[in-house]
Scaffold this motif. Structure first.
Motif, PDB file in Angstrom:
ATOM      1  N   UNK A  96      -3.851  10.502   6.685  1.00 25.35           N
ATOM      2  CA  UNK A  96      -3.738   9.458   6.009  1.00 25.35           C
ATOM      3  C   UNK A  96      -3.431   9.796   4.397  1.00 25.35           C
ATOM      4  N   UNK A  97      -2.596   8.742   4.009  1.00 30.18           N
ATOM      5  CA  UNK A  97      -2.226   8.555   2.525  1.00 30.18           C
ATOM      6  C   UNK A  97      -2.327   7.031   2.259  1.00 30.18           C
ATOM      7  N   UNK A  98      -2.617   7.108   0.923  1.00 30.72           N
ATOM      8  CA  UNK A  98      -2.485   5.364   0.417  1.00 30.72           C
ATOM      9  C   UNK A  98      -1.375   5.260  -0.419  1.00 30.72           C
ATOM     10  N   UNK A  99      -0.963   3.937  -0.282  1.00 31.15           N
ATOM     11  CA  UNK A  99       0.583   3.545  -1.230  1.00 31.15           C
ATOM     12  C   UNK A  99      -0.140   2.713  -2.347  1.00 31.15           C
ATOM     13  N   UNK A 100      -1.663   2.348  -2.316  1.00 27.45           N
ATOM     14  CA  UNK A 100      -2.235   1.703  -3.548  1.00 27.45           C
ATOM     15  C   UNK A 100      -3.187   0.669  -2.832  1.00 27.45           C
ATOM     16  N   UNK A 101      -3.858  -0.001  -3.600  1.00 24.82           N
ATOM     17  CA  UNK A 101      -4.978  -0.992  -3.296  1.00 24.82           C
ATOM     18  C   UNK A 101      -4.324  -2.489  -3.769  1.00 24.82           C
ATOM     19  N   UNK A 102      -4.672  -3.414  -3.177  1.00 18.73           N
ATOM     20  CA  UNK A 102      -4.679  -4.991  -3.785  1.00 18.73           C
ATOM     21  C   UNK A 102      -5.979  -5.410  -4.170  1.00 18.73           C
ATOM     22  N   UNK A 103      -6.378  -5.580  -5.270  1.00 20.88           N
ATOM     23  CA  UNK A 103      -7.943  -5.789  -5.509  1.00 20.88           C
ATOM     24  C   UNK A 103      -8.309  -7.052  -5.000  1.00 20.88           C
ATOM     25  N   UNK A 104      -9.477  -6.983  -4.482  1.00 22.25           N
ATOM     26  CA  UNK A 104     -10.189  -7.980  -3.830  1.00 22.25           C
ATOM     27  C   UNK A 104     -11.910  -7.843  -4.145  1.00 22.25           C
ATOM     28  N   UNK A 105     -12.196  -8.540  -5.115  1.00 27.26           N
ATOM     29  CA  UNK A 105     -13.739  -8.334  -5.533  1.00 27.26           C
ATOM     30  C   UNK A 105     -14.435  -8.868  -4.282  1.00 27.26           C
ATOM     31  N   UNK A 246     -11.363  -4.727  -1.781  1.00 30.35           N
ATOM     32  CA  UNK A 246      -9.714  -4.366  -1.795  1.00 30.35           C
ATOM     33  C   UNK A 246      -9.330  -4.021  -0.616  1.00 30.35           C
ATOM     34  N   UNK A 247      -7.945  -4.394  -0.445  1.00 29.96           N
ATOM     35  CA  UNK A 247      -7.058  -4.028   0.649  1.00 29.96           C
ATOM     36  C   UNK A 247      -6.465  -2.797   0.234  1.00 29.96           C
TER      37      UNK A 247
END
Length: 320
Positions: A96-105, A246-247
């Motif tokens: 598994x690798x990440x492409x980023x997060x979309x912030x959601x507090x 976060x997403x």
């Protein structure tokens, strides 16, 4: 100031993304990625967006190669999949690798009716009331249900053993309806920015999670703790609980590097596309916590794909 170069992929791609049930935030993010990526790829590019629950099922789908990219929330819950802990003891996904997060507090919180007079887990254990608790089902896929089960069990709470009932539903608004309509006298859930909490939050005492429980969840599963600030819920003091933020945009290490770079670039450089869908809400009440900061979007609990890392490393640090 120089920005990372815009991607241009001459070949046509066929990609499969996995979002949420179909009408919530993860699907919106998938639609955003799909639109902006397609504009920068070959003329016959096609992107399919598959329905999902957005929880452990999404992590498994991308880990097994069923889709190219999947979104899951909260971001930290995917970390255990790398080395096969918790939900993933029978099937680890080290690629598994990440492409980023979309912030959601966000936070996972425990609330009980004020009329019960219970203000802490210690008082809850002593009283052992027959609660009707609204939450999500504990089916080893729904992260809300999984998080609620672990938090309550480690806190010494036995709802059914004390003669109570659990009302288990898939989506938050179903749970909130139980509280609003008086069917539940306790709730464990997330999406704390949604207006429902302002409607019934003043009727609840929110319980601070004990430090040994938070420490154990971090040690065993890499689930972090976080704070809910005073006044977030009507009349509620500051308290500590489980972070549910976060997403996470997930892929595998075998995704082509130029595609990984392009998706990371889309997340960071076309953020206006998704931000304007939420600007009618104050940032602290929005399901996507804008303004998005590309540097922060590259800080992921799962290692970045090298292609995505190329984008984030090219950013001026501290600049958005």
């Amino acid at each position: 100031m120089t920005r990372p170069p815009e991607p241009k992929i001459d070949r046509s791609l066929t990609l499969h993304l996995r979002g949420d049930w179909g009408a919530a935030n993860l699907h919106r993010v998938c639609g955003w990625i799909s639109q902006e990526l397609t504009d920068r790829c070959g003329p016959y590019t096609r992107v399919a967006i598959w329905n999902s629950r957005g929880y452990a099922d999404a992590v498994r789908a991308v880990g097994r190669g069923e889709v190219d990219v999947a979104l899951t929330t909260p971001a930290a819950f995917a970390t255990a999949a790398l080395d096969g802990r918790g939900l993933y003891t029978k099937e680890a996904f080290p690629e598994l690798r990440a492409l980023g997060v979309v912030p959601q507090r966000d936070r996972l919180v425990v609330g009980v009716r004020r009329t019960l007079g219970i203000t802490s887990f210690a008082e809850l254990r002593e009283a052992k009331p027959a609660l009707t608790l609204a939450t999500s089902g504990h089916d080893r896929e729904n992260h809300v249900g999984v998080g609620a089960h672990e938090l309550l069990t480690r806190s010494g709470v036995d709802v059914t053993g004390w003669g109570g009932t659990i009302l288990a539903d898939e989506r938050p608004w179903e749970t909130f309806a139980h509280v609003l309509e008086g069917r539940a006298d306790a709730v464990v859930h997330e999406a704390v920015m949604l207006p429902h909490w302002q409607e019934f939050g003043g009727d609840l005492h929110f319980l601070e999670v004990e430090q040994d429980v938070l420490d154990g969840l971090w040690a065993d599963y890499s689930w972090p703790a976080a704070t809910v600030e005073e006044g977030h819920f009507p009349g509620c003091p500051r308290f500590r609980t489980l972070d549910f933020s976060d997403f996470l945009v997930l892929t595998r290490s075998d995704l082509p590097a130029d595609v990984a770079y392009a998706i990371a670039w889309v997340l960071g450089e076309t953020r206006e596309v998704i931000e304007r869908q939420y600007r009618h809400l104050p940032p602290e009440k929005s399901p996507v916590t804008y303004p998005l900061d590309p540097v922060a979007m590259g800080r992921t609990p799962v290692p970045l794909h090298p292609g995505a890392a190329e984008y984030y490393h090219a950013l001026p640090q501290g600049e958005s």
